[in-house]
Design a protein around this motif. Structure first.
Motif, PDB file in Angstrom:
ATOM      1  N   VAL A 234       0.814  -1.217   0.000  1.00 16.11           N
ATOM      2  CA  VAL A 234       0.000   0.000   0.000  1.00 16.11           C
ATOM      3  C   VAL A 234       0.846   1.266   0.000  1.00 16.11           C
ATOM      4  O   VAL A 234       0.354   2.345  -0.346  1.00 16.11           O
ATOM      5  CB  VAL A 234      -0.964   0.020   1.196  1.00 16.11           C
ATOM      6  CG1 VAL A 234      -2.004  -1.083   1.051  1.00 16.11           C
ATOM      7  CG2 VAL A 234      -0.233  -0.110   2.521  1.00 16.11           C
ATOM      8  N   ALA A 235       2.111   1.158   0.376  1.00 21.38           N
ATOM      9  CA  ALA A 235       2.980   2.339   0.385  1.00 21.38           C
ATOM     10  C   ALA A 235       4.422   1.889   0.593  1.00 21.38           C
ATOM     11  O   ALA A 235       4.675   0.831   1.184  1.00 21.38           O
ATOM     12  CB  ALA A 235       2.578   3.318   1.485  1.00 21.38           C
ATOM     13  N   SER A 236       5.367   2.715   0.115  1.00 23.78           N
ATOM     14  CA  SER A 236       6.780   2.388   0.311  1.00 23.78           C
ATOM     15  C   SER A 236       7.623   3.653   0.215  1.00 23.78           C
ATOM     16  O   SER A 236       7.190   4.666  -0.340  1.00 23.78           O
ATOM     17  CB  SER A 236       7.260   1.363  -0.726  1.00 23.78           C
ATOM     18  OG  SER A 236       7.254   1.920  -2.038  1.00 23.78           O
ATOM     19  N   THR A 237       8.839   3.590   0.756  1.00 27.21           N
ATOM     20  CA  THR A 237       9.793   4.689   0.661  1.00 27.21           C
ATOM     21  C   THR A 237      11.193   4.134   0.832  1.00 27.21           C
ATOM     22  O   THR A 237      11.387   3.102   1.488  1.00 27.21           O
ATOM     23  CB  THR A 237       9.509   5.777   1.725  1.00 27.21           C
ATOM     24  OG1 THR A 237      10.328   6.924   1.468  1.00 27.21           O
ATOM     25  CG2 THR A 237       9.805   5.277   3.123  1.00 27.21           C
TER      26      THR A 237
ATOM     27  N   ALA B 250      -7.370   7.974  -0.732  1.00 28.74           N
ATOM     28  CA  ALA B 250      -8.171   6.750  -0.672  1.00 28.74           C
ATOM     29  C   ALA B 250      -7.389   5.574  -0.113  1.00 28.74           C
ATOM     30  O   ALA B 250      -7.982   4.584   0.316  1.00 28.74           O
ATOM     31  CB  ALA B 250      -8.691   6.410  -2.063  1.00 28.74           C
ATOM     32  N   THR B 251      -6.087   5.649  -0.131  1.00 34.46           N
ATOM     33  CA  THR B 251      -5.225   4.585   0.377  1.00 34.46           C
ATOM     34  C   THR B 251      -4.132   5.210   1.222  1.00 34.46           C
ATOM     35  O   THR B 251      -3.902   6.430   1.158  1.00 34.46           O
ATOM     36  CB  THR B 251      -4.571   3.800  -0.776  1.00 34.46           C
ATOM     37  OG1 THR B 251      -3.781   4.702  -1.571  1.00 34.46           O
ATOM     38  CG2 THR B 251      -5.626   3.132  -1.652  1.00 34.46           C
ATOM     39  N   PRO B 252      -3.419   4.419   2.027  1.00 34.63           N
ATOM     40  CA  PRO B 252      -2.327   4.989   2.815  1.00 34.63           C
ATOM     41  C   PRO B 252      -1.228   5.578   1.940  1.00 34.63           C
ATOM     42  O   PRO B 252      -1.008   5.156   0.806  1.00 34.63           O
ATOM     43  CB  PRO B 252      -1.810   3.790   3.611  1.00 34.63           C
ATOM     44  CG  PRO B 252      -2.959   2.849   3.670  1.00 34.63           C
ATOM     45  CD  PRO B 252      -3.663   3.015   2.362  1.00 34.63           C
ATOM     46  N   ASP B 253      -0.539   6.555   2.488  1.00 36.39           N
ATOM     47  CA  ASP B 253       0.636   7.146   1.868  1.00 36.39           C
ATOM     48  C   ASP B 253       1.781   7.002   2.859  1.00 36.39           C
ATOM     49  O   ASP B 253       1.610   6.428   3.944  1.00 36.39           O
ATOM     50  CB  ASP B 253       0.371   8.623   1.535  1.00 36.39           C
ATOM     51  CG  ASP B 253       1.186   9.120   0.354  1.00 36.39           C
ATOM     52  OD1 ASP B 253       2.232   8.510   0.059  1.00 36.39           O
ATOM     53  OD2 ASP B 253       0.775  10.118  -0.254  1.00 36.39           O
ATOM     54  N   VAL B 254       2.952   7.502   2.515  1.00 45.35           N
ATOM     55  CA  VAL B 254       4.097   7.360   3.416  1.00 45.35           C
ATOM     56  C   VAL B 254       5.012   8.564   3.272  1.00 45.35           C
ATOM     57  O   VAL B 254       5.177   9.108   2.172  1.00 45.35           O
ATOM     58  CB  VAL B 254       4.863   6.039   3.130  1.00 45.35           C
ATOM     59  CG1 VAL B 254       5.451   6.029   1.735  1.00 45.35           C
ATOM     60  CG2 VAL B 254       5.946   5.792   4.177  1.00 45.35           C
ATOM     61  N   VAL B 255       5.577   9.000   4.393  1.00 46.82           N
ATOM     62  CA  VAL B 255       6.618  10.029   4.380  1.00 46.82           C
ATOM     63  C   VAL B 255       7.749   9.552   5.280  1.00 46.82           C
ATOM     64  O   VAL B 255       7.573   8.669   6.118  1.00 46.82           O
ATOM     65  CB  VAL B 255       6.111  11.404   4.871  1.00 46.82           C
ATOM     66  CG1 VAL B 255       5.022  11.942   3.975  1.00 46.82           C
ATOM     67  CG2 VAL B 255       5.632  11.328   6.312  1.00 46.82           C
TER      68      VAL B 255
END
Length: 258
Positions: free
Chosen positions: A95-98, A117-122
């Motif tokens: 769902v997210a990566s960094t 609408a979906t998770p994000d990442v910082v």
């Protein structure tokens, strides 16, 4: 190195250890002199979000099926690029990566946060510039509120009139931190404070913590998030997660407006 220099360094180290032990700090001497191995912690800040598994460089970590508000302890990583991904728990659905470019003496925070609408990442790079004998608390704000995309943050004694002061951390934009990633945190004395958040450039309060205590040597990441999670549509309806520096997994403190 001369014997005198060795004694001076040993004395400073012992004094620092005593100060940290007395004040409850969990940062080490190697952190303060910038020689510690790079370390990463992971935070699940997706309000009402699904449980997730955390992968590092494609391999499943011990952070499995973790719920909202989970704050991992810091764990050492190799210098250079480290890919962190969030998968829906028990699946291969990412769902997210960094990618964290890790450097000696730095600590990194990887935050899963609410997106549209979906998770994000910082990620936040913390160079950790605290002095050897400094007992101040460290604070930083991350705006993870898609429904409050520019905010000012005031951290004052409880009775202070906001009209008489400037924000401690101004114009914090969505998916950004102040101080910015790559800069050291702000420093405050331990004591009783009041956290108030306004829409940027105004004195219109959208969050008020009431009185709270920040201990000496505390290390706070103050994260604003939508009060209603995914699809939050009510402008400026937010709450706050406080993640503290930890050496083991913990749960972030959730603050709601008083």
């Amino acid at each position: 190195m001369t014997q005198i220099k060795r004694k001076i360094i040993l004395g400073m180290a012992l004094a620092t250890t005593a100060v940290l032990a007395a004040c409850g700090g969990d940062d080490g001497i190697d952190d303060r002199i910038g020689i510690s191995k790079p370390a990463v912690r992971v935070i699940h800040a997706v309000t009402a979000g699904p449980n997730v598994d955390v992968l590092q460089n494609g391999a499943l970590t011990s952070l499995q099926n973790i719920p909202y508000k989970t704050v991992s302890g810091y764990f050492d990583v190799s210098t250079g690029n480290n890919l962190f991904a969030f998968n829906l728990a028990g699946t291969s659905t990412q769902v997210a990566s960094t990618t964290v470019d890790a450097h000696t003496g730095h600590k990194y925070t990887v935050v899963a946060l609410p997106g549209t609408a979906t998770p994000d990442v910082v990620q936040i790079d913390d160079p950790y510039g605290k002095g050897l004998l400094d007992t101040s608390a460290r604070v930083r704000t991350l705006n993870a509120s898609i429904n409050a995309q520019n905010v000012d943050v005031y951290l004052t004694t409880p009775a202070v009139d906001l009209n008489s002061v400037s924000p401690n951390m101004a114009a914090v934009q969505y998916k950004n931190a102040v101080p910015a990633s790559g800069q050291d945190s702000q420093y405050v004395d331990g004591g009783t404070y009041r956290l108030r958040i306004t829409t940027a450039g105004t004195k219109t309060v959208i969050f008020d913590s009431g009185a709270l205590t920040i201990s000496k040597n505390a290390d706070w990441l103050i994260t604003t998030i939508p009060a209603d999670g995914f699809g939050a549509v009510v402008p400026n309806k937010i709450k706050v997660l406080v993640a503290q520096s930890n050496t083991s997994n913990a749960t972030a403190q959730e603050l709601v407006s008083q």
